[in-house]
Design a protein around this motif. Structure first.
Motif, PDB file in Angstrom:
ATOM      1  N   SER B 281       0.838  -1.201   0.000  1.00 32.23           N
ATOM      2  CA  SER B 281       0.000   0.000   0.000  1.00 32.23           C
ATOM      3  C   SER B 281       0.869   1.246   0.000  1.00 32.23           C
ATOM      4  CB  SER B 281      -0.911   0.035   1.233  1.00 32.23           C
ATOM      5  OG  SER B 281      -1.653  -1.139   1.331  1.00 32.23           O
ATOM      6  N   GLY B 348      -4.002   4.310   0.278  1.00 35.48           N
ATOM      7  CA  GLY B 348      -2.643   3.909  -0.062  1.00 35.48           C
ATOM      8  C   GLY B 348      -2.505   3.934  -1.577  1.00 35.48           C
ATOM      9  N   SER B 349      -1.364   3.451  -2.034  1.00 36.24           N
ATOM     10  CA  SER B 349      -1.158   3.389  -3.475  1.00 36.24           C
ATOM     11  C   SER B 349      -0.844   1.937  -3.785  1.00 36.24           C
ATOM     12  CB  SER B 349       0.005   4.311  -3.844  1.00 36.24           C
ATOM     13  OG  SER B 349       0.290   4.191  -5.206  1.00 36.24           O
ATOM     14  N   MET B 350      -1.920   1.177  -3.982  1.00 34.32           N
ATOM     15  CA  MET B 350      -1.767  -0.276  -3.920  1.00 34.32           C
ATOM     16  C   MET B 350      -1.357  -0.906  -5.239  1.00 34.32           C
ATOM     17  SD  MET B 350      -4.728  -1.805  -1.516  1.00 34.32           S
ATOM     18  CE  MET B 350      -6.001  -0.582  -1.670  1.00 34.32           C
TER      19      MET B 350
END
Ligand code: HEM
Ligand SMILES: [Cu+2]
Ligand SMILES: [Cu+2]
Lengths: 396, 531
Positions: B281, B348-350
């Motif tokens: 994430s 998040g930046s999943m």
């Protein structure tokens, strides 16, 4: 199977008897509500024979339990949907491939700071709801009503059959599974002698065991209790409709744990009274027969012996007399069969402590005589010995 | 913090022994970790084979493949092998590999004891397998037909195979306690300077708690089975009412161990998730403190709710109420853990590599299993669920995601670190999907079976239960076979593949990622300084 016991213990035919197989296991209306969310209802509503939820309760206690089961299932389904919704929202929107930048300060927001209080308080709220309802139901179902007239039925688990003693009337029922050839579609859900019970009467079950643990379980009654040797535990139920309700032993009890069905036949109190009288009369007749001072012929004893043996002993020693060594010894060709009759009588009457061979001394003299005669002559044992009830009386 | 040079120096005067000596006499945490993991993988296949036989027998009504005692023996062995042979050693393998690397220590604190705690395991496994095969030999007595719960009086009736099993349990227990002592000593004494307890990586925290739980409950099980041994051979009657004993006492001893045991299986995987989810994430773990707190709460409350496995023994209303409330309360810390995982993913930046896929599956499916656990905790309702297939479905939904999938996630996450090669991501994803789908087809329908009245541990059933059993068995075939792919992926990765960088994953954080992939034989011989 024209079994000795079936003759003994005519079960009462009731109108519900025939229809229960198709309708007994479903209550899809309510059951489906929460379950459909889990996505399988579509598939299951096509068939009517098998259940996806508890069967329709037949006793007040069971209804209470059914309701709390539905309530907790609905609450948990809602919670599950919430969790799924957040997770799927997040994996859809907060992904790198969509160019989403991670929010490194998320945990510093007021929510991030206080979530460790907020979340537990919310969960506590749900917990209290469930626990409160559960406690209320528990109070209604757990303890047997006091100061009331109860019909006491002692339920004793044996490897692998059930014994029901109606304490007030002295009637005793032995209940065993019926082999597949004779029970057909009801295999493992049908017995030779059913547990006949009156409706609209408070019944107290006293559970115990003669050997290892068993558990008496009939879903329509919502009674499940372990049968523990040396303990007597109690449960109760008041049946509110007639019918045939099926359950199974629910605690692993060894080799044939799968072959301990329980079948309750709920009848009107009048019919129950008539049935009780009939049983008493049958029992007296059997006793009278056993005590007549008569020399029984080999053929008579062999015939009775086979019926008794096939129902009471064959689970372990097998119809063929070959047993299932090493757990259960073969009787065919066993030295004991040709040895002294006294030893043979002794093990049947007193059993062998610490093994699965229980004491069969509660059988009457004629029955034991027939059994021993049968074992000594069946399967090519051919000793020619004939044991008379009088011999058994002496051996006791 | 140039570790490479350090460990190269080290290698000169600390040569790794070669051949079988390297493994048998190993005191190296990485080698012992590898041994644990290989042992666990072997056991996973053994336990899986028995599960397959169980499911094939249940495919259709009737008795087709095995006789009833062998069936019950398979059920017993399946559970014991999976729990003591597969899940616990795999978690110990991860601990051995990762804990020293994560806390900046050169090795475990007690390396020789570490060797001992592993090498007891093959001996224990041999005893366990003997307990299964002994009845097949003449004079070998009867099979263990009790289930892994070993309740007397049935377990007193069983032949000598039960004695093999009792000694196997003793050995397994000794191994676990030794490993736990080692882990506790390592974690308390060997953290790099600056790494306060509350800065310790989450995986270490979960193992610290697990190790304490093991030391507290394993001796109770050992005592229980020893009393059983005495009842069987030395004329005592601890569990025999006829001699003044009590069959229910054994159940209390068993579940005093048994319930905390489920947290022992669960917690290391929770630890793995606490690394995997933040890594993919690209965001720190949400709520480190509350995670530690809830874990301590779970362990503490988990120690005092054991009798929720025994609601039907006839306890007083006061007693069952207590055990019910206690059990329901556990949903608070567990709920907070799940929340923290979701909040870590949130904003998040999943990306979705195999470890992350397993992590997400765990969050969803473990929640499901936990919620059916809340249903089971409700005493009146449990009078229906108890000892039915509903329970089987429940515990597989908690054990499989909660323990096994977590270990899978850990293996995929750290495999590049261990082997120096990236695994084949495409195969990893195929494995994930077949595994998770197979799992759900296998166990979801069992909820319905239980509600409709099918008891557990039966070899034969009425035709009314056929449909869902067929579905479940088909699922089990898919599920079981999918593990061959796992084996293939692991072997392929060990033998080669794309070179892994020291920080194999973009978002991975922690000391272990500052070491080479694969790391040198000895690492952190000079402790790093943690800010
Ligand atoms: C290959 C995958 C698996 C399949 C198909 C499977 C299937 C089954 C089946 C059919 C049973 C017997 C149900 C009954 O009581 O009638 C069972 C029992 C059990 N399984 Fe599994 N299982 C699998 C993996 C696991 C794993 C990984 C664990 C532990 C982490 C586990 C733990 C247990 C336990 C504790 C029992 C109860 C045994 C007993 O009743 O004594 N299973 N499983
Ligand atoms: Cu049973
Ligand atoms: Cu538990």
């Amino acid at each position: 199977m024209i079994d000795h016991h079936i003759k003994y213990q005519q079960s009462c035919p009731t109108p519900a008897d025939s229809s229960e197989a198709s309708t007994g296991y479903l209550s899809k209306g309510i059951g489906g509500l929460a379950l459909s969310i889990s996505g399988l209802l579509a598939a299951s509503s096509v068939h009517a024979e098998y259940g996806i939820n508890f069967p329709e309760p037949a006793a007040g206690v069971a209804r209470e339990i059914y309701n709390i089961h539905m309530l907790t299932m609905q609450i948990t389904t809602v919670l599950l949907i919430i969790v799924f919704a957040f997770v799927f929202y997040s994996i859809y929107f907060h992904r790198k491939s969509r160019g989403f930048e991670a929010d490194q300060n998320f945990h510093k927001s007021w929510f991030g700071q206080w979530s460790w209080v907020i979340v537990p308080v919310m969960v506590l709220g749900v917990d209290l709801t469930i626990a409160g309802k559960a406690d209320a139901v528990l109070k209604k179902v757990w303890e047997v009503p006091k100061d009331e007239k109860l019909l006491d039925v002692k339920v004793t688990g044996h490897q692998w059959w059930w014994e029901y003693d109606y304490i007030d009337s002295g009637v005793k029922v032995e209940s065993r599974y019926i082999p597949e050839e004779e029970s057909g579609d009801l295999y493992l859900r049908e017995v030779d002698n059913r547990l006949v019970l009156p409706t609209h009467t408070k019944i107290r079950f006293l559970h115990t065991s003669a050997d290892v643990l068993h558990a008496f379980w009939v879903p329509e009654l919502a009674v499940k209790k372990d049968a523990i040797p040396g303990y007597i535990t109690e449960t109760w139920a008041e049946l509110d409709r007639e019918g045939v309700f099926r359950g199974q032993c629910a605690e692993l009890c060894g080799t044939w744990h799968s072959r301990m069905p329980i079948v309750v036949e709920a009848v009107s109190p009048e019919r129950f009274a008539a049935w009780t009288e009939e049983q008493k009369a049958l029992k007296l007749a059997a006793l009278a027969e056993a005590s007549v001072d008569k020399q029984w012929s080999m053929d008579e004893l062999m015939e009775r012996g086979k019926t008794l043996y096939d129902s009471k002993c064959a689970a372990c020693h097998q119809i063929t007399g070959l047993g299932l060594p090493p757990a259960f010894p073969a009787l065919k060709g066993s030295p004991m069969m040709a040895g002294p009759i006294a030893d043979h009588l002794d093990i049947v009457i007193n059993g062998k402590p610490g093994t699965a061979m229980q004491a069969w001394g509660t059988l009457n003299d004629l029955e034991i005589a027939a059994l021993v005669t049968y074992e000594r002559n069946a399967w090519d044992n051919n000793t020619g010995d004939v044991v008379q009830p009088a011999d058994v009386k002496q051996a006791r | 913090m140039s570790t490479t040079t350090l460990s190269h120096d080290e290698a000169h005067h600390h040569d790794a022994p070669k051949g079988w000596r390297r493994w048998l006499f190993s005191t190296n945490h990485k080698d012992i970790g590898t041994l644990y993991l290989l042992f666990a993988l072997t056991m996973l296949f053994l336990g899986g084979a028995s599960a397959m036989l169980i499911r094939m027998e249940l495919f259709m009504p009737g008795i087709q493949l095995v006789d009833p005692d062998l069936y019950n023996n398979l059920v017993t062995n399946h559970a014991l092998i999976m729990i003591f042979g597969a899940v616990m050693p795999a978690a110990a393998g991860l601990a051995n590999w990762m804990i020293p690397m994560m806390i900046g220590a050169p090795d475990m604190a007690l390396p020789r004891m570490n060797n001992l705690s592993f090498w007891i395991l093959p001996a224990a496994a041999t005893m366990l397998i003997l307990s299964f095969v002994v009845p097949f030999f003449p004079g070998g007595g009867t099979q263990i037909n009790t289930g892994w719960t070993l309740y007397p009086p049935l377990s007193v009736q069983v032949g000598m195979s039960m004695d093999f099993l009792i000694f196997a349990i003793h050995l397994l227990g000794i191994s676990s306690v030794l490993a736990s002592i080692n882990i506790i000593v390592t974690l308390l004494n060997m953290r790099a300077p600056g790494m306060a307890l509350m800065k310790m990586p989450m995986f270490c925290w979960t193992w610290l708690v697990t190790a304490f739980l093991l030391i507290l409950v394993v001796p109770v099980l050992a005592g229980g089975v020893t009393m059983l041994l005495f009842d069987r051979h030395f004329g005592t009657s601890f569990f025999d009412a006829a001699g003044g004993g009590d069959p229910v006492l054994f159940q209390h001893l068993f579940w005093f161990f048994g319930h905390p045991e489920v947290y022992i299986l669960l917690l290391p995987s929770i630890g793995v998730l606490s690394h995997v989810i933040p890594a993919f994430s690209r965001k720190p773990l949400f709520g480190y403190n509350s995670m530690v707190g809830s874990m301590l709460a779970v362990a503490t409350i988990g120690m005092v709710v054991w009798a929720h496995h025994q609601y039907t023994i006839g306890m007083s209303m006061g007693a069952v109420t207590y055990f019910m409330i206690g059990t329901i309360i556990i949903s608070i810390p567990v709920g907070l853990m799940i929340f923290n995982f979701i909040a870590t993913m949130w904003r998040g930046s999943m990306t979705f590599e195999t470890p992350m896929l397993f992590a997400i599956a765990i969050v969803l499916m473990f929640t499901f299993g936990g919620l059916s656990g809340v249903m089971l905790a409700v005493v009146p309702a449990d009078m229906q669920y108890h000892d039915s297939m509903f329970v089987v479905a429940h515990f597989h939904y908690v054990l499989m995601p909660g323990a096994v999938f977590g270990l899978f996630a850990g293996v995929f996450y750290w495999l590049p670190k261990w082997t120096g090669h990236m695994y084949d991501e495409r195969l990893g994803k195929i494995f994930f999907w077949t595994n998770v789908i197979g799992f759900n087809i296998t166990f979801f329908p069992q909820h319905f079976l239980g509600l409709a009245g099918m008891p557990r541990r039966i070899i034969d059933y009425n035709v009314m239960f056929t449909e869902f059993n067929v579905i479940s068995s088909v699922g089990a075939i898919i599920f079981g076979l999918s593990h061959l792919l796992l084996l293939y992926i692991v072997i392929k990765t060990i033998r080669g593949g794309k070179k892994a960088e020291s920080r194999s994953w973009e978002g991975a954080k922690g000391l272990e990622w500052e070491l080479d992939s694969p790391p040198a034989f000895h690492t952190w011989t000079v402790a790093p300084q943690v800010k």
